[in-house]
Design an enzyme around this catalytic site. Structure first.
Site, short mmCIF file in Angstrom:
data_model
loop_
_atom_site.label_atom_id
_atom_site.label_comp_id
_atom_site.label_asym_id
_atom_site.label_seq_id
_atom_site.Cartn_x
_atom_site.Cartn_y
_atom_site.Cartn_z
N ASP A 100 51.25 42.98 41.84
CA ASP A 100 50.43 41.94 42.43
C ASP A 100 50.87 40.64 41.78
OD1 ASP A 100 48.21 40.53 43.58
OD2 ASP A 100 47.06 42.40 43.52
N ASP A 202 49.34 37.27 46.16
CA ASP A 202 47.93 36.89 46.20
C ASP A 202 47.73 35.51 46.85
OD1 ASP A 202 45.22 37.67 44.96
OD2 ASP A 202 45.48 35.67 44.14
N GLU A 261 49.27 37.82 51.15
CA GLU A 261 47.84 37.83 51.47
C GLU A 261 47.51 36.48 52.09
OE1 GLU A 261 43.37 38.30 49.53
OE2 GLU A 261 44.95 37.31 48.41
N HIS A 322 40.12 45.85 47.44
CA HIS A 322 39.19 45.70 46.32
C HIS A 322 38.23 44.52 46.49
CE1 HIS A 322 42.32 42.81 45.78
NE2 HIS A 322 41.61 42.20 44.87
N ASP A 323 38.32 43.81 47.61
CA ASP A 323 37.48 42.63 47.82
C ASP A 323 36.34 42.84 48.81
OD1 ASP A 323 38.88 40.93 46.08
OD2 ASP A 323 40.33 40.38 47.64
C1 GLC Z 1 42.69 37.42 46.20
C2 GLC Z 1 42.31 38.68 45.47
C3 GLC Z 1 40.94 38.49 44.89
C4 GLC Z 1 40.98 37.34 43.92
C5 GLC Z 1 41.51 36.07 44.59
C6 GLC Z 1 41.88 35.03 43.56
O1 GLC Z 1 41.91 37.19 47.32
O2 GLC Z 1 42.38 39.77 46.34
O3 GLC Z 1 40.47 39.65 44.25
O4 GLC Z 1 39.69 37.09 43.42
O5 GLC Z 1 42.67 36.32 45.33
O6 GLC Z 1 43.03 35.42 42.86
#
Ligand code: GLC
Length: 512
Positions: A100, A202, A261, A322-323
């Site tokens: 990640d 991310d 993402e 995980h979100d």
């Molecule tokens: C992404 C991750 C999340 C995190 C955010 C900031 O959305 O999936 O868990 O809090 O980025 O890094």
């Protein structure tokens, strides 16, 4: 002759949230040793790759997404030697490993930020966004952070504000600064040189900031900008930065991959991240926000098919991570629905992502400990239970309580029961692996009664058909259904014939 395809096309990636996967050293927090211990399970399941949520040294304000050193491992997870061993063991089993990569921000404890914050004349001052406030003393602009509150924090010592689109402990890096980009290139190379197969990038749509950091329209001022970002600002700079990333990653052998993402409410915008940004893969989150309404799934799938028909794109299939709340939790705790969702996820065209524990049919953790997170995302991070013993295969009581049903919703119990959802996932993964239509074939919607979602996957002379009955009653399908089912979501055994009737809340995969 079939064209050579990169490994990640049609692959299945399994997301590990390391804190909650398995603890090997008795501190109740999952670690690299715990992951290594269960690689056999992942091989048995049949996944192609693992994506590890962040394992870097971190104050853990955002549980690892606040990185204090991009080139090391937090002691709570192990060390670099543990990582190398895990990578080697995964590769020996034919499983790829994705890191990640948190590009948009660092921890406020990262040496870059400590230096940047130390004074206005620090060498790294302009690695982050430091600004004076407005003449009336308010922050430099009206942006909100993703986790509530403003996106700017005042620093008393140096007398300026700094920008953070997430927690104040996650200051945003200024990617227009070449030194920042060079530093990040070194981070990528550090892991690529170690042998990782790619990255999940991310919130990477946020790295290009609009010049001048202008105010947003007043009606947007109180809202998180994360999923509005690509809709309201020009992205040319972001694509340029991503192309640099792509060049570096692409210069290594073995089809190394980056999956971005990107949050947007307009699926069509994702195409530019492939075509102009050069990303091989981009998450499409549209499916994970759908209710249990077949017409909605159909609409989103048809839209995705239209969007990702464009050359240079390739769809991704995401139902959870995980979100957000787990699949089963979102569908009123129904395991039957979770099974149907698994069939759909793993028979669509694209690269599929499974979030740890969904293959067990886990539901979200509940109770006080879970309510502690201000962002409300702990439920899906409940620890994975491995067996029936009191510690369920962990070295100590885990950092969060077990989710409901851990007595039977654990790996050992699910493995012992051939009709379990875990076996269904495994069957689906094995079917997908050995099926050209499922991995690389075309996709086409079929006409069906309204409670049913039906589609066809075709490659050459081979055709597979999937029917999913979303309804609470049995339903009959009119279309092609001769042939024995390859798989039925609701049972451990596949009948040798099929009469075109789908049980309530069930799905079937047929070779026609
Ligand atoms: C992404 C991750 C999340 C995190 C955010 C900031 O959305 O999936 O868990 O809090 O980025 O890094």
């Amino acid at each position: 002759m079939t064209e050579r395809q990169p490994w990640w096309k049609g692959a299945v990636v399994y997301q590990i949230y390391p804190r909650s996967f398995c603890d090997s050293n008795g501190d109740g927090v999952g670690d690299l040793g715990g992951i290594a211990r269960h690689l056999d399970h992942l091989e048995w399941l049949g996944v192609d790759a693992l994506w590890l949520s962040p394992i870097y040294p971190s104050p853990m304000v955002d549980l690892g997404y606040d990185v204090a050193d991009f080139c090391d491992v937090d002691p709570v997870f192990g060390d670099l030697a543990d990582f190398d061993l895990l990578l080697e063991e995964a590769h020996r089993r034919g499983i790829k490993v994705l890191m990640d990569w948190v590009a948009n921000h660092t921890s406020d404890q990262h040496p870059w930020f400590l230096d940047s914050r130390s004074s206005r004349s620090s060498r790294r001052r302009n690695w982050y966004f430091w600004r004076d406030g407005k003449p009336d003393g308010s922050p430099p602009n009206n942006w909100s952070s993703a986790f509530g509150g403003g996106a700017w924090t005042w620093d008393d010592r140096s007398g300026q504000w700094y920008l953070h689109l997430f927690f104040p402990e996650q200051p945003d890096l200024d990617w227009s600064n070449l030194e920042v980009r060079d530093a990040m290139q070194r981070v990528l190379r550090f892991w690529l040189d170690r042998g990782v197969d790619g990255f999940r990038a991310d919130v990477v749509n946020l790295i290009g900031k609009p010049p001048g950091l202008p105010d947003v329209a007043p009606e947007l001022a109180g809202r998180s900008l994360i999923d509005l970002w690509v809709d309201i600002w020009d992205r040319t700079d972001t694509y340029r930065y991503l192309q640099e990333v792509r060049r570096t990653v692409g210069s290594y052998p073995g089809d190394r991959v980056v999956v971005g993402e990107i949050h947007t409410r307009d699926m069509g915008r994702l195409v530019d991240f492939y075509e102009r940004g050069g990303l091989p893969l981009v998450f499409n989150f549209a499916l994970q926000s759908q209710d249990w309404v077949p017409a909605d799934w159909r609409r989103v799938l048809e839209q995705a098919e239209a969007v990702f028909r464009s050359p240079g794109t390739w769809p991704t299939l995401v139902l959870s991570n995980h979100d957000i709340r787990r699949i089963r939790t979102r569908f009123e705790g129904s395991e039957a629905r979770a099974r149907v969702a698994a069939v759909i996820l793993l028979t669509l065209r694209g690269t599929a992502f499974i979030y740890q524990g969904d293959e067990l049919g886990m539901v979200d953790g509940v109770g006080e400990a879970y309510a502690a997170d201000p962002t409300g995302r702990l439920g899906c991070r409940a620890p994975v239970p491995w067996d029936m013993r009191p510690l369920r295969g962990w070295g100590a009581q885990p950092w969060l309580p077990w989710a409901p049903e851990a007595d039977h919703c654990n790996v050992a119990a699910r493995r012992a029961q051939p009709s379990s959802i875990l076996h269904l996932y495994r069957e689906l993964l094995h079917l997908r692996r050995s099926s050209h239509p499922l991995k690389h074939g075309s996709w086409r919607i079929l006409e069906t009664p309204s409670a049913i979602l039906g589609y066809e996957r075709r490659a050459g002379a081979e055709t597979l058909v999937v029917y999913a009955n979303f309804g609470d009653e049995d339903a009959t399908v009119g279309g092609p259904h001769n042939g024995a089912p390859l798989l039925v979501s609701s049972s451990g055994t596949n009948p040798s014939t099929w009469d075109g009737t789908l049980a309530a809340t069930s799905a079937v995969v047929l070779a026609v």
